[in-house]
Design a protein around this motif. Structure first.
Motif, mmCIF file in Angstrom:
data_model
loop_
_atom_site.group_PDB
_atom_site.id
_atom_site.type_symbol
_atom_site.label_atom_id
_atom_site.label_comp_id
_atom_site.label_asym_id
_atom_site.label_seq_id
_atom_site.Cartn_x
_atom_site.Cartn_y
_atom_site.Cartn_z
ATOM 1 N N GLY A 11 -26.791 29.917 54.944
ATOM 2 C CA GLY A 11 -25.988 28.533 55.399
ATOM 3 C C GLY A 11 -24.593 28.453 54.870
ATOM 4 N N TYR A 12 -23.801 27.527 55.460
ATOM 5 C CA TYR A 12 -22.550 27.038 55.058
ATOM 6 C C TYR A 12 -22.183 25.763 55.219
ATOM 7 C CZ TYR A 12 -17.459 27.634 54.720
ATOM 8 O OH TYR A 12 -16.373 27.452 54.337
ATOM 9 N N LYS A 13 -21.775 25.153 54.070
ATOM 10 C CA LYS A 13 -21.502 23.667 54.183
ATOM 11 C C LYS A 13 -19.941 23.600 54.393
ATOM 12 C CE LYS A 13 -22.401 19.309 52.172
ATOM 13 N NZ LYS A 13 -23.256 18.523 51.474
ATOM 14 N N VAL A 14 -19.568 23.208 55.605
ATOM 15 C CA VAL A 14 -17.997 23.242 55.955
ATOM 16 C C VAL A 14 -17.302 22.142 55.148
ATOM 17 C CG1 VAL A 14 -16.233 22.876 57.924
ATOM 18 C CG2 VAL A 14 -18.528 23.957 58.200
ATOM 19 N N ASN A 15 -17.751 20.975 55.013
ATOM 20 C CA ASN A 15 -17.281 19.870 54.240
ATOM 21 C C ASN A 15 -18.589 18.776 54.124
ATOM 22 O OD1 ASN A 15 -17.590 18.331 56.706
ATOM 23 N ND2 ASN A 15 -15.504 18.864 57.117
ATOM 24 N N LYS A 16 -18.552 17.606 53.599
ATOM 25 C CA LYS A 16 -19.500 16.767 53.163
ATOM 26 C C LYS A 16 -20.160 16.305 54.422
ATOM 27 C CE LYS A 16 -19.020 13.700 50.149
ATOM 28 N NZ LYS A 16 -18.449 12.575 49.379
ATOM 29 N N MET A 17 -19.556 16.518 55.733
ATOM 30 C CA MET A 17 -19.843 15.990 56.854
ATOM 31 C C MET A 17 -20.828 16.957 57.715
ATOM 32 S SD MET A 17 -17.022 13.332 58.236
ATOM 33 C CE MET A 17 -17.648 13.643 59.862
ATOM 34 N N PHE A 18 -20.520 18.470 57.691
ATOM 35 C CA PHE A 18 -21.070 19.288 58.590
ATOM 36 C C PHE A 18 -21.277 20.588 58.007
ATOM 37 C CE2 PHE A 18 -20.271 22.908 61.241
ATOM 38 C CZ PHE A 18 -21.072 22.657 62.483
ATOM 39 N N SER A 19 -22.573 20.997 58.309
ATOM 40 C CA SER A 19 -23.183 22.177 57.576
ATOM 41 C C SER A 19 -23.808 22.890 58.620
ATOM 42 C CB SER A 19 -24.303 21.967 56.635
ATOM 43 O OG SER A 19 -25.426 21.311 57.125
ATOM 44 N N ALA A 20 -23.838 24.273 58.838
ATOM 45 C CA ALA A 20 -24.636 25.257 59.886
ATOM 46 C C ALA A 20 -25.441 26.195 59.071
ATOM 47 C CB ALA A 20 -23.297 25.808 60.716
ATOM 48 N N THR A 21 -26.665 26.337 59.361
ATOM 49 C CA THR A 21 -27.478 27.543 58.864
ATOM 50 C C THR A 21 -28.012 28.338 59.932
ATOM 51 O OG1 THR A 21 -28.093 26.001 57.166
ATOM 52 C CG2 THR A 21 -29.686 27.936 57.536
ATOM 53 N N ALA A 22 -27.754 29.755 59.771
ATOM 54 C CA ALA A 22 -28.507 30.705 60.851
ATOM 55 C C ALA A 22 -29.808 31.036 59.908
ATOM 56 C CB ALA A 22 -27.553 31.968 61.188
ATOM 57 N N PHE A 23 -30.948 31.434 60.767
ATOM 58 C CA PHE A 23 -31.973 31.953 60.315
ATOM 59 C C PHE A 23 -32.797 32.913 61.361
ATOM 60 C CE2 PHE A 23 -33.231 28.505 63.052
ATOM 61 C CZ PHE A 23 -34.383 28.646 63.813
ATOM 62 N N PHE A 24 -33.695 33.685 60.521
ATOM 63 C CA PHE A 24 -34.307 34.734 61.429
ATOM 64 C C PHE A 24 -35.679 34.762 60.582
ATOM 65 C CE2 PHE A 24 -36.217 38.900 61.677
ATOM 66 C CZ PHE A 24 -36.229 39.155 62.963
ATOM 67 N N THR A 25 -36.951 34.656 61.364
ATOM 68 C CA THR A 25 -37.964 34.655 60.819
ATOM 69 C C THR A 25 -39.034 35.759 61.629
ATOM 70 O OG1 THR A 25 -38.188 32.254 60.225
ATOM 71 C CG2 THR A 25 -40.202 33.412 60.423
ATOM 72 N N TYR A 26 -39.778 36.475 61.028
ATOM 73 C CA TYR A 26 -40.668 37.423 61.698
ATOM 74 C C TYR A 26 -41.973 37.283 61.055
ATOM 75 C CZ TYR A 26 -42.947 41.890 62.157
ATOM 76 O OH TYR A 26 -43.702 42.918 62.728
ATOM 77 N N ILE A 27 -43.096 37.144 61.919
ATOM 78 C CA ILE A 27 -44.565 37.049 61.281
ATOM 79 C C ILE A 27 -45.125 38.069 61.969
ATOM 80 C CG2 ILE A 27 -46.387 35.504 61.669
ATOM 81 C CD1 ILE A 27 -44.140 34.095 60.267
ATOM 82 N N SER A 28 -45.948 38.723 61.161
ATOM 83 C CA SER A 28 -46.755 40.017 61.886
ATOM 84 C C SER A 28 -47.807 39.366 62.510
ATOM 85 C CB SER A 28 -47.317 40.731 60.697
ATOM 86 O OG SER A 28 -48.259 40.293 59.983
#
Length: 173
Positions: A11-28
């Motif tokens: 995740g990355y918080k650009v400023n107090k108003m905006f944040s972005a998070t990338a995710f990857f999940t693997y389930i067997s």
């Protein structure tokens, strides 16, 4: 159990108003040749049910091959009917301005193994959450989700997309 689950977020918080998070999940998935349950329901570092409202948390994914991604034993006629496992990757965006917040999550999911006569493409989902904090620690929110179903859910020549809508209230104390 000899199953595996992996969840990675950046995740990355650009400023107090905006944040972005990338995710990857693997389930067997589960090895059907044994009587052991080797599969998982949905999982995420921050919650038990995962991030996406339809693919991971709704328990309502039924098609030619029922896939209960959240591990609810009551769906699909059996325990943890996610025998093929899946992976899901996406991005979560958040914009917060004073008492209002908007969350947009977009993800693509694919089954690890295809079941008989099915494709592995689960689909692309987009979720939108609009929230307003009307009192300190009290929010009203509305949720919308759309799943552009992949061929995994194709029954014959028919493939139906999924839609979810909700209205909720949270209070923290």
């Amino acid at each position: 159990y000899s199953g595996m689950a992996l969840d990675v977020t950046v995740g990355y918080k650009v400023n107090k108003m905006f944040s972005a998070t990338a995710f990857f999940t693997y389930i067997s998935g589960d090895d059907e040749s044994t009587t052991d349950r080797e599969d998982f329901g949905s999982v995420a570092i921050s919650s038990f049910y995962g991030r996406m409202m339809i693919i991971e948390a709704s328990n309502k994914l039924v098609g030619d091959n029922t896939l209960d991604l959240s591990g609810d034993d009551s769906v699909g006629g059996g325990a943890y009917n996610s025998q093929n496992g899946y992976w899901i990757g996406g991005i979560m965006l958040n914009v917060s301005v004073k008492k209002f917040s908007i969350d947009l999550n977009i993800a693509y999911a694919k089954a690890i193994e295809k079941l008989t006569a099915s494709a592995a493409d689960i689909g692309i989902e987009a979720d939108l959450v609009l929230a307003y904090e009307f009192e300190e620690n009290a929010k009203i929110m509305t949720n919308f989700a759309f799943l552009a179903a992949g061929d995994y859910f194709k029954t014959g020549s028919v493939k139906e997309n999924g839609i979810y809508a909700g209205l909720g209230l949270t209070y923290s104390f």
